[in-house]
Design an enzyme around this catalytic site. Structure first.
Site, PDB file in Angstrom:
ATOM      1  N   LYS A  22       0.827  -1.205   0.000  1.00  0.00           N
ATOM      2  CA  LYS A  22       0.000   0.000   0.000  1.00  0.00           C
ATOM      3  C   LYS A  22       0.864   1.260   0.000  1.00  0.00           C
ATOM      4  O   LYS A  22       0.653   2.188  -0.779  1.00  0.00           O
ATOM      5  CB  LYS A  22      -0.912   0.020   1.228  1.00  0.00           C
ATOM      6  CG  LYS A  22      -1.696   1.324   1.403  1.00  0.00           C
ATOM      7  CD  LYS A  22      -2.420   1.367   2.721  1.00  0.00           C
ATOM      8  CE  LYS A  22      -1.552   1.862   3.861  1.00  0.00           C
ATOM      9  NZ  LYS A  22      -1.416   3.353   3.876  1.00  0.00           N
ATOM     10  N   ASN A  23       1.849   1.302   0.906  1.00  0.00           N
ATOM     11  CA  ASN A  23       2.642   2.516   1.069  1.00  0.00           C
ATOM     12  C   ASN A  23       3.478   2.834  -0.155  1.00  0.00           C
ATOM     13  O   ASN A  23       3.909   3.971  -0.334  1.00  0.00           O
ATOM     14  CB  ASN A  23       3.544   2.398   2.301  1.00  0.00           C
ATOM     15  CG  ASN A  23       2.755   2.484   3.597  1.00  0.00           C
ATOM     16  OD1 ASN A  23       1.612   2.935   3.607  1.00  0.00           O
ATOM     17  ND2 ASN A  23       3.350   2.048   4.687  1.00  0.00           N
ATOM     18  N   ARG A  96      -3.763  11.085   3.960  1.00  0.00           N
ATOM     19  CA  ARG A  96      -2.690  12.079   4.001  1.00  0.00           C
ATOM     20  C   ARG A  96      -1.745  11.972   2.811  1.00  0.00           C
ATOM     21  O   ARG A  96      -1.240  12.974   2.310  1.00  0.00           O
ATOM     22  CB  ARG A  96      -1.885  11.910   5.293  1.00  0.00           C
ATOM     23  CG  ARG A  96      -2.629  12.282   6.556  1.00  0.00           C
ATOM     24  CD  ARG A  96      -1.701  12.170   7.754  1.00  0.00           C
ATOM     25  NE  ARG A  96      -0.537  13.028   7.618  1.00  0.00           N
ATOM     26  CZ  ARG A  96      -0.494  14.314   7.959  1.00  0.00           C
ATOM     27  NH1 ARG A  96      -1.577  14.891   8.447  1.00  0.00           N
ATOM     28  NH2 ARG A  96       0.611  15.020   7.821  1.00  0.00           N
ATOM     29  N   CYS A 120      -4.038  13.781  12.265  1.00  0.00           N
ATOM     30  CA  CYS A 120      -3.858  12.334  12.180  1.00  0.00           C
ATOM     31  C   CYS A 120      -3.992  11.756  13.570  1.00  0.00           C
ATOM     32  O   CYS A 120      -3.437  12.292  14.533  1.00  0.00           O
ATOM     33  CB  CYS A 120      -2.490  12.005  11.587  1.00  0.00           C
ATOM     34  SG  CYS A 120      -2.161  10.241  11.477  1.00  0.00           S
ATOM     35  N   ARG A 125       1.925  14.732  12.081  1.00  0.00           N
ATOM     36  CA  ARG A 125       2.742  14.381  10.910  1.00  0.00           C
ATOM     37  C   ARG A 125       2.751  15.601   9.995  1.00  0.00           C
ATOM     38  O   ARG A 125       2.094  15.622   8.961  1.00  0.00           O
ATOM     39  CB  ARG A 125       2.176  13.144  10.211  1.00  0.00           C
ATOM     40  CG  ARG A 125       2.250  11.903  11.089  1.00  0.00           C
ATOM     41  CD  ARG A 125       2.181  10.639  10.270  1.00  0.00           C
ATOM     42  NE  ARG A 125       0.818  10.296   9.931  1.00  0.00           N
ATOM     43  CZ  ARG A 125       0.479   9.191   9.251  1.00  0.00           C
ATOM     44  NH1 ARG A 125       1.394   8.355   8.850  1.00  0.00           N
ATOM     45  NH2 ARG A 125      -0.794   8.931   8.980  1.00  0.00           N
ATOM     46  N   PRO A 126       3.482  16.656  10.395  1.00  0.00           N
ATOM     47  CA  PRO A 126       3.441  17.907   9.636  1.00  0.00           C
ATOM     48  C   PRO A 126       4.016  17.746   8.242  1.00  0.00           C
ATOM     49  O   PRO A 126       4.837  16.875   7.984  1.00  0.00           O
ATOM     50  CB  PRO A 126       4.310  18.850  10.489  1.00  0.00           C
ATOM     51  CG  PRO A 126       5.234  17.940  11.237  1.00  0.00           C
ATOM     52  CD  PRO A 126       4.429  16.702  11.517  1.00  0.00           C
ATOM     53  N   VAL A 127       3.567  18.641   7.350  1.00  0.00           N
ATOM     54  CA  VAL A 127       4.052  18.607   5.970  1.00  0.00           C
ATOM     55  C   VAL A 127       5.096  19.686   5.741  1.00  0.00           C
ATOM     56  O   VAL A 127       5.432  19.993   4.594  1.00  0.00           O
ATOM     57  CB  VAL A 127       2.883  18.768   4.971  1.00  0.00           C
ATOM     58  CG1 VAL A 127       1.931  17.585   5.071  1.00  0.00           C
ATOM     59  CG2 VAL A 127       2.148  20.086   5.201  1.00  0.00           C
ATOM     60  N   ASP A 128       5.636  20.261   6.817  1.00  0.00           N
ATOM     61  CA  ASP A 128       6.635  21.318   6.686  1.00  0.00           C
ATOM     62  C   ASP A 128       7.805  20.875   5.806  1.00  0.00           C
ATOM     63  O   ASP A 128       8.272  21.633   4.949  1.00  0.00           O
ATOM     64  CB  ASP A 128       7.186  21.718   8.066  1.00  0.00           C
ATOM     65  CG  ASP A 128       6.112  22.226   9.008  1.00  0.00           C
ATOM     66  OD1 ASP A 128       4.942  21.858   8.810  1.00  0.00           O
ATOM     67  OD2 ASP A 128       6.446  22.988   9.922  1.00  0.00           O
ATOM     68  N   ASP A 310       4.812   0.432  12.093  1.00  0.00           N
ATOM     69  CA  ASP A 310       3.554  -0.113  11.581  1.00  0.00           C
ATOM     70  C   ASP A 310       3.320  -1.561  11.995  1.00  0.00           C
ATOM     71  O   ASP A 310       2.274  -2.137  11.682  1.00  0.00           O
ATOM     72  CB  ASP A 310       3.513  -0.009  10.055  1.00  0.00           C
ATOM     73  CG  ASP A 310       3.138   1.389   9.578  1.00  0.00           C
ATOM     74  OD1 ASP A 310       2.822   2.239  10.427  1.00  0.00           O
ATOM     75  OD2 ASP A 310       3.168   1.629   8.363  1.00  0.00           O
ATOM     76  N   ILE A 332       8.631   6.578  16.978  1.00  0.00           N
ATOM     77  CA  ILE A 332       8.292   7.254  15.715  1.00  0.00           C
ATOM     78  C   ILE A 332       7.101   8.193  15.878  1.00  0.00           C
ATOM     79  O   ILE A 332       7.165   9.365  15.527  1.00  0.00           O
ATOM     80  CB  ILE A 332       8.002   6.220  14.604  1.00  0.00           C
ATOM     81  CG1 ILE A 332       9.152   5.206  14.494  1.00  0.00           C
ATOM     82  CG2 ILE A 332       7.769   6.930  13.274  1.00  0.00           C
ATOM     83  CD1 ILE A 332      10.484   5.807  14.137  1.00  0.00           C
ATOM     84  N   ARG A 402      -8.421   0.225   4.749  1.00  0.00           N
ATOM     85  CA  ARG A 402      -7.473   1.120   4.089  1.00  0.00           C
ATOM     86  C   ARG A 402      -6.200   0.383   3.692  1.00  0.00           C
ATOM     87  O   ARG A 402      -5.528   0.786   2.743  1.00  0.00           O
ATOM     88  CB  ARG A 402      -7.102   2.282   5.010  1.00  0.00           C
ATOM     89  CG  ARG A 402      -8.199   3.314   5.228  1.00  0.00           C
ATOM     90  CD  ARG A 402      -7.655   4.471   6.055  1.00  0.00           C
ATOM     91  NE  ARG A 402      -6.362   4.890   5.531  1.00  0.00           N
ATOM     92  CZ  ARG A 402      -5.297   5.162   6.293  1.00  0.00           C
ATOM     93  NH1 ARG A 402      -5.367   5.026   7.614  1.00  0.00           N
ATOM     94  NH2 ARG A 402      -4.163   5.556   5.734  1.00  0.00           N
TER      95      ARG A 402
END
Length: 429
Positions: A22-23, A96, A120, A125-128, A310, A332, A402
């Site tokens: 999936k990832n 995301r 989340c 889990r920032p997108v910076d 995970d 994590i 998912r």
């Protein structure tokens, strides 16, 4: 909403084929935005997340066709032109990873308007880092009313990108954007996960020049355009590890096929330490347990090749009936023990303090109604239900859908008593 019901006590014996990752699949799908020629992905999983992204890509101008081909399940993606550079909140919020369309859109068409993905449940889990990477490549970034406006009318330019800490998503995003940039880009402190190697192989098959994926330094020499290609998605190491844990939990002997055990060495080593049998085969591995109670072992999550975050929830479920006390440290995500209270409803003895959980093994779990809080937590409850006395019912399994394809079918084929209860109350065997 659907639920899954499990009657515990049955051993698992048989073969479970591992689906495509999936990832990896969702980032490979985003790569289709980089070319006007078709991208054919084989070994494709059929999941809620791939459907979500397919819906978004269709809105952007990608023709998405799913079929069964000679190489199994496949998806053909073709974007002869980008018809829209707008990715709205109602689609991006569902997953995301869909935020990663930003870089390819800017790289190919020079502009994009993409919603920020929102919160989340397993932590910030920032997108910076994503935005810093796209900005380093020359895009002008503006944030307004929850949307990212990115522009690079003269195209992206090669750049040095230095991440302050390892981020899988940001590394993938930078790779996707840099392949069409003018010049050479170097990503420092890149993530080393196998999915990065898979993305590199797919991009290179499309005509990109990417080197170093799987190491902390990735070098991308930009090219003017990419072409179509056919690429097989890597097997899902998280699904493989999940079923390995399930087999160790329930006992019996399960062969995992279409798998790469080398991708989960950290988990397999811990299973051996706990007392499970692990045997590698030509196309996967065999997990066996003859009924003897497992021993408690400690784990600490870490970036690849360490113990995957995970797989932490699944391993915690395994330790609930192991002999002794295990310590599980999560490094994590700061909020990834939400499955612990639900496992305790089944009779588990768990105490959580900050980023560490202590699991004291009990003789037996008891079936109960429990609720999934995220993707990996949901399957940890199914794993616990495999040995709990009586019936365990897991609700909110849209999380599970998912990331796990045909879970009931795969476990049921090995002897598990598991069924899906449809939202109207009817069971689906």
């Amino acid at each position: 909403m659907d639920r899954i019901a499990i009657i515990g006590g049955a051993q698992l014996n048989g073969t479970i084929p591992v689906s495509g990752a999936k990832n990896s699949a969702i980032k490979l799908m985003a790569a289709s935005l980089l070319t006007d020629e078709p991208l054919r992905l084989t070994n494709m999983p059929r999941l809620a997340d791939t459907r979500f992204l397919g819906k978004l890509l269709t809105r952007l101008g990608v023709q998405v066709t799913e079929s069964d081909g000679p190489d199994g399940q496949q998806t053909l993606l073709h974007a002869p032109e980008i018809t829209s550079g707008f990715a709205p909140y109602d689609l991006v919020r569902q997953m995301r990873a869909s935020f990663n369309v930003l870089g390819p859109l800017v790289a190919r068409s020079g502009q994009a308007k993409v919603s920020l993905p929102g919160g989340c449940t397993i932590g910030a889990r920032p997108v910076d880092l994503h935005l810093q990477a796209i900005e380093a490549l020359g895009a002008k970034i503006d944030l307004h009313e929850g949307y990212v406006y990115a522009q690079a009318p003269r195209g992206l330019k090669g750049a040095e990108i230095r991440f302050p800490f390892v981020s899988v998503g940001a590394t993938e995003h930078a790779m996707l954007a840099a392949v069409l940039a003018d010049g050479v880009s170097v990503i420092h402190n890149a993530a080393c996960e196998p999915e990065l190697v898979d993305l590199q192989e797919c991009l290179n098959a499309m005509g990109a020049k990417v080197e170093g994926a799987g190491t902390p330094t990735v070098t991308i020499t930009g090219v003017p355009r990419l072409h179509g290609a056919t690429h097989a998605v890597i097997p899902d190491r998280i699904e493989m590890g999940t079923y390995a844990v399930a087999a160790a939990m329930a006992g019996g002997e399960v062969r995992l096929s279409n798998a790469r055990p080398g991708l989960i060495d950290a988990l397999l080593d811990k299973l051996k330490e706990a007392g499970a049998g692990v045997e590698e085969t030509a196309d996967g591995c065999i997990i066996r347990r003859n009924g003897q109670r497992l021993s408690a072992v400690d784990i600490e999550t870490a970036p690849f090749p360490g113990f995957a975050t995970d797989l932490q929830a699944q391993f915690m479920a395994l330790m609930t009936t192991a002999k002794g006390e295990s310590r599980i440290r999560e490094t994590i995500f700061e909020n990834r023990f939400m499955h612990a209270p639900e496992l305790m409803r089944l009779g588990a003895d768990i105490s959580v303090s900050g980023g560490e959980a202590r699991v004291r093994g009990v003789e037996r779990l008891e079936g109960a109604e429990v609720m999934a809080t995220d993707l990996r937590a949901s399957v940890s409850l199914v794993i616990a239900g495999l040995v709990a006395r009586g019936e365990t019912t897991v609700s909110r399994i849209y999380h599970l859908d998912r990331g796990f394809e045909r879970l009931e079918e795969k476990l049921g084929a090995c002897g598990a008593q598991v069924r899906r209860i449809k939202g109207d109350g009817e069971a689906e065997l």
